[in-house]
Write a protein that holds these residues in place. Structure first.
Motif, PDB file in Angstrom:
ATOM      1  N   PHE A 185       9.105  -7.500   3.621  1.00 19.98           N
ATOM      2  CA  PHE A 185       7.765  -7.997   3.277  1.00 19.98           C
ATOM      3  C   PHE A 185       7.613  -9.346   3.995  1.00 19.98           C
ATOM      4  CE2 PHE A 185       8.578  -5.449  -0.659  1.00 19.98           C
ATOM      5  CZ  PHE A 185       7.407  -4.703  -0.700  1.00 19.98           C
ATOM      6  N   ASP A 186       7.325  -9.306   5.279  1.00 22.70           N
ATOM      7  CA  ASP A 186       7.330 -10.564   6.040  1.00 22.70           C
ATOM      8  C   ASP A 186       6.073 -11.396   5.823  1.00 22.70           C
ATOM      9  OD1 ASP A 186       5.703  -8.771   7.454  1.00 22.70           O
ATOM     10  OD2 ASP A 186       6.346  -9.497   9.418  1.00 22.70           O
ATOM     11  N   ARG A 187       5.054 -10.830   5.109  1.00 19.80           N
ATOM     12  CA  ARG A 187       3.836 -11.602   4.852  1.00 19.80           C
ATOM     13  C   ARG A 187       3.570 -11.742   3.350  1.00 19.80           C
ATOM     14  NH1 ARG A 187       1.246  -8.024   9.504  1.00 19.80           N
ATOM     15  NH2 ARG A 187       3.440  -7.439   9.691  1.00 19.80           N
ATOM     16  N   ALA A 188       4.643 -11.736   2.550  1.00 21.57           N
ATOM     17  CA  ALA A 188       4.478 -11.815   1.086  1.00 21.57           C
ATOM     18  C   ALA A 188       4.323 -13.261   0.632  1.00 21.57           C
ATOM     19  CB  ALA A 188       5.685 -11.199   0.398  1.00 21.57           C
ATOM     20  N   THR A 229       9.109  -3.232 -10.977  1.00 21.09           N
ATOM     21  CA  THR A 229       7.889  -2.977 -10.198  1.00 21.09           C
ATOM     22  C   THR A 229       8.239  -2.885  -8.708  1.00 21.09           C
ATOM     23  OG1 THR A 229       7.310  -5.244  -9.562  1.00 21.09           O
ATOM     24  CG2 THR A 229       6.653  -4.535 -11.777  1.00 21.09           C
ATOM     25  N   ARG A 230       7.208  -2.578  -7.935  1.00 22.75           N
ATOM     26  CA  ARG A 230       7.392  -2.527  -6.472  1.00 22.75           C
ATOM     27  C   ARG A 230       6.692  -3.716  -5.823  1.00 22.75           C
ATOM     28  NH1 ARG A 230       9.196   3.219  -5.706  1.00 22.75           N
ATOM     29  NH2 ARG A 230       9.532   2.537  -3.592  1.00 22.75           N
ATOM     30  N   SER A 231       6.551  -4.803  -6.572  1.00 23.01           N
ATOM     31  CA  SER A 231       5.851  -5.989  -6.067  1.00 23.01           C
ATOM     32  C   SER A 231       6.465  -6.521  -4.771  1.00 23.01           C
ATOM     33  CB  SER A 231       5.917  -7.093  -7.131  1.00 23.01           C
ATOM     34  OG  SER A 231       5.510  -8.319  -6.565  1.00 23.01           O
ATOM     35  N   GLY A 285      11.306  -4.103   1.253  1.00 20.72           N
ATOM     36  CA  GLY A 285      10.442  -2.978   0.903  1.00 20.72           C
ATOM     37  C   GLY A 285      11.161  -1.667   1.146  1.00 20.72           C
ATOM     38  N   LEU A 286      10.785  -0.656   0.364  1.00 19.22           N
ATOM     39  CA  LEU A 286      11.382   0.673   0.494  1.00 19.22           C
ATOM     40  C   LEU A 286      10.262   1.701   0.414  1.00 19.22           C
ATOM     41  CD1 LEU A 286      13.816   2.673   0.433  1.00 19.22           C
ATOM     42  CD2 LEU A 286      13.758   2.461  -2.051  1.00 19.22           C
ATOM     43  N   THR A 287      10.122   2.485   1.459  1.00 20.34           N
ATOM     44  CA  THR A 287       9.057   3.492   1.486  1.00 20.34           C
ATOM     45  C   THR A 287       9.637   4.821   1.924  1.00 20.34           C
ATOM     46  OG1 THR A 287       7.417   1.801   2.063  1.00 20.34           O
ATOM     47  CG2 THR A 287       6.808   4.070   2.527  1.00 20.34           C
ATOM     48  N   VAL A 295       2.792   5.726   5.342  1.00 18.88           N
ATOM     49  CA  VAL A 295       3.090   4.296   5.481  1.00 18.88           C
ATOM     50  C   VAL A 295       2.232   3.474   4.503  1.00 18.88           C
ATOM     51  CG1 VAL A 295       3.868   4.391   7.876  1.00 18.88           C
ATOM     52  CG2 VAL A 295       1.451   4.008   7.409  1.00 18.88           C
ATOM     53  N   ASP A 296       2.849   2.436   3.927  1.00 17.66           N
ATOM     54  CA  ASP A 296       2.089   1.473   3.111  1.00 17.66           C
ATOM     55  C   ASP A 296       2.383   0.047   3.603  1.00 17.66           C
ATOM     56  OD1 ASP A 296       4.692   1.231   2.153  1.00 17.66           O
ATOM     57  OD2 ASP A 296       4.162   1.470   0.037  1.00 17.66           O
ATOM     58  N   MET A 297       2.912  -0.052   4.820  1.00 16.07           N
ATOM     59  CA  MET A 297       3.258  -1.359   5.388  1.00 16.07           C
ATOM     60  C   MET A 297       2.167  -1.792   6.370  1.00 16.07           C
ATOM     61  SD  MET A 297       5.505   1.204   5.836  1.00 16.07           S
ATOM     62  CE  MET A 297       7.206   1.718   5.940  1.00 16.07           C
ATOM     63  N   GLY A 306       3.216  -4.000  12.412  1.00 12.18           N
ATOM     64  CA  GLY A 306       4.156  -5.016  12.887  1.00 12.18           C
ATOM     65  C   GLY A 306       5.253  -5.360  11.894  1.00 12.18           C
ATOM     66  N   THR A 307       5.288  -4.680  10.744  1.00 14.34           N
ATOM     67  CA  THR A 307       6.323  -4.955   9.730  1.00 14.34           C
ATOM     68  C   THR A 307       7.719  -4.652  10.298  1.00 14.34           C
ATOM     69  OG1 THR A 307       4.846  -4.537   7.870  1.00 14.34           O
ATOM     70  CG2 THR A 307       7.192  -4.165   7.477  1.00 14.34           C
ATOM     71  N   PRO A 308       8.658  -5.587  10.119  1.00 14.21           N
ATOM     72  CA  PRO A 308      10.018  -5.362  10.637  1.00 14.21           C
ATOM     73  C   PRO A 308      10.765  -4.296   9.823  1.00 14.21           C
ATOM     74  CG  PRO A 308       9.661  -7.679   9.988  1.00 14.21           C
ATOM     75  CD  PRO A 308       8.490  -6.902   9.485  1.00 14.21           C
TER      76      PRO A 308
HETATM   77  C1  LIG Z   1       3.329  -2.435  -3.781  1.00 12.05           C
HETATM   78  S1  LIG Z   1       4.137  -2.688  -2.229  1.00 12.05           S
HETATM   79  C2  LIG Z   1       5.220  -1.304  -2.183  1.00 12.05           C
HETATM   80  C3  LIG Z   1       5.937  -1.224  -0.886  1.00 12.05           C
HETATM   81  C4  LIG Z   1       7.093  -0.222  -0.861  1.00 12.05           C
HETATM   82  N1  LIG Z   1       6.642   1.147  -1.002  1.00 12.05           N
HETATM   83  C5  LIG Z   1       8.118  -0.564  -1.897  1.00 12.05           C
HETATM   84  O1  LIG Z   1       8.130   0.080  -2.940  1.00 12.05           O
HETATM   85  O2  LIG Z   1       8.915  -1.470  -1.673  1.00 12.05           O
HETATM   86  C6  LIG Z   1       2.913  -2.206  -1.073  1.00 12.05           C
HETATM   87  C7  LIG Z   1       2.052  -3.370  -0.677  1.00 12.05           C
HETATM   88  O3  LIG Z   1       2.820  -4.260   0.125  1.00 12.05           O
HETATM   89  C8  LIG Z   1       1.955  -5.005   0.942  1.00 12.05           C
HETATM   90  N2  LIG Z   1       2.571  -5.106   2.261  1.00 12.05           N
HETATM   91  C9  LIG Z   1       2.688  -4.159   3.203  1.00 12.05           C
HETATM   92  N3  LIG Z   1       3.321  -4.626   4.277  1.00 12.05           N
HETATM   93  C10 LIG Z   1       3.625  -5.923   4.004  1.00 12.05           C
HETATM   94  C11 LIG Z   1       4.279  -6.945   4.731  1.00 12.05           C
HETATM   95  N4  LIG Z   1       4.761  -6.736   5.952  1.00 12.05           N
HETATM   96  N5  LIG Z   1       4.406  -8.163   4.149  1.00 12.05           N
HETATM   97  C12 LIG Z   1       3.908  -8.398   2.903  1.00 12.05           C
HETATM   98  N6  LIG Z   1       3.263  -7.461   2.167  1.00 12.05           N
HETATM   99  C13 LIG Z   1       3.128  -6.233   2.721  1.00 12.05           C
HETATM  100  C14 LIG Z   1       0.619  -4.279   0.979  1.00 12.05           C
HETATM  101  O4  LIG Z   1      -0.351  -5.089   0.356  1.00 12.05           O
HETATM  102  C15 LIG Z   1       0.876  -3.005   0.191  1.00 12.05           C
HETATM  103  O5  LIG Z   1      -0.227  -2.673  -0.610  1.00 12.05           O
END
Ligand SMILES: C[S@@+](CC[C@H](N)C(=O)[O-])C[C@H]1O[C@@H](n2cnc3c(N)ncnc32)[C@H](O)[C@@H]1O
Length: 156
Positions: free
Chosen positions: A64-67, A88-90, A98-100, A117-119, A122-124
């Motif tokens: 999550f490089d933009r969290a 949670t999956r926050s 992150g895990l998808t 995809v939910d990323m 450019g996500t690493p």
């Molecule tokens: C609730 S998270 C779940 C992600 C993954 N499925 C998990 O369970 O780890 C999904 C959210 O992460 C956010 N997201 C996606 N790519 C991201 C990134 N590179 N950096 C920060 N947030 C990101 C988006 O807003 C997206 O709706």
């Protein structure tokens, strides 16, 4: 317990996704993740993709490089109650991993075409592994999510 350790990782590639910010990613009750994207693996790691084509689904571990900064509790979009971050999956977690699970649609050299995809674009990517689950559906418990669905009159 020695928790005073750090680990350095470097990406093996990046996600190519239609999403560039959080407003575009489906979220909340009933959100469907069927967007297509590409896992673009760096040339140096391409030999590591040998034989991946036979798997229908993959785990993708990513950053999550933009969290925003981590918080230990949060209220997910699927509920109106707060829960511990590890329930949670926050994106705002102590280790921003992150895990998808994605469906593998095809491979073009070092590019894996995937659905789900939910990323952001450019996500690493840290790692890719075949998805294998041996847990029978009847054994799976959905915790607070099941309760939240019941309160909304969804789910079983
Ligand atoms: C609730 S998270 C779940 C992600 C993954 N499925 C998990 O369970 O780890 C999904 C959210 O992460 C956010 N997201 C996606 N790519 C991201 C990134 N590179 N950096 C920060 N947030 C990101 C988006 O807003 C997206 O709706």
């Amino acid at each position: 317990m020695n928790l005073d350790r750090t680990f350095t990782m470097r990406p093996i590639g990046v996600v190519r996704s239609p999403y560039t910010d959080r407003t575009q990613v489906p979220r909340g009750p009933g959100a469907k993740h069927d967007a297509e994207g590409v896992l673009e693996i760096a040339a140096e790691f391409e030999p590591g993709l040998a034989d991946i084509e036979g798997f229908s689904h993959l785990y993708v571990l990513w950053v999550f490089d933009r969290a925003d900064p981590p918080t230990l509790t949060s209220t997910p979009p699927t509920d109106d109650r707060s829960h511990g971050v590890f329930a949670t999956r926050s994106p705002q977690r102590p280790n921003a991993i992150g895990l998808t699970v994605v469906r593998l649609l095809g491979r073009d050299g070092r590019r894996l075409r995937v659905r789900g995809v939910d990323m952001f674009d450019g996500t690493p990517i840290l790692d890719v592994k075949p998805y294998l689950s041996s847990i029978a559906e009847a054994e799976l418990k959905r915790g607070w999510l099941a309760e939240a669905e019941r309160r909304r009159g969804q789910g079983s």
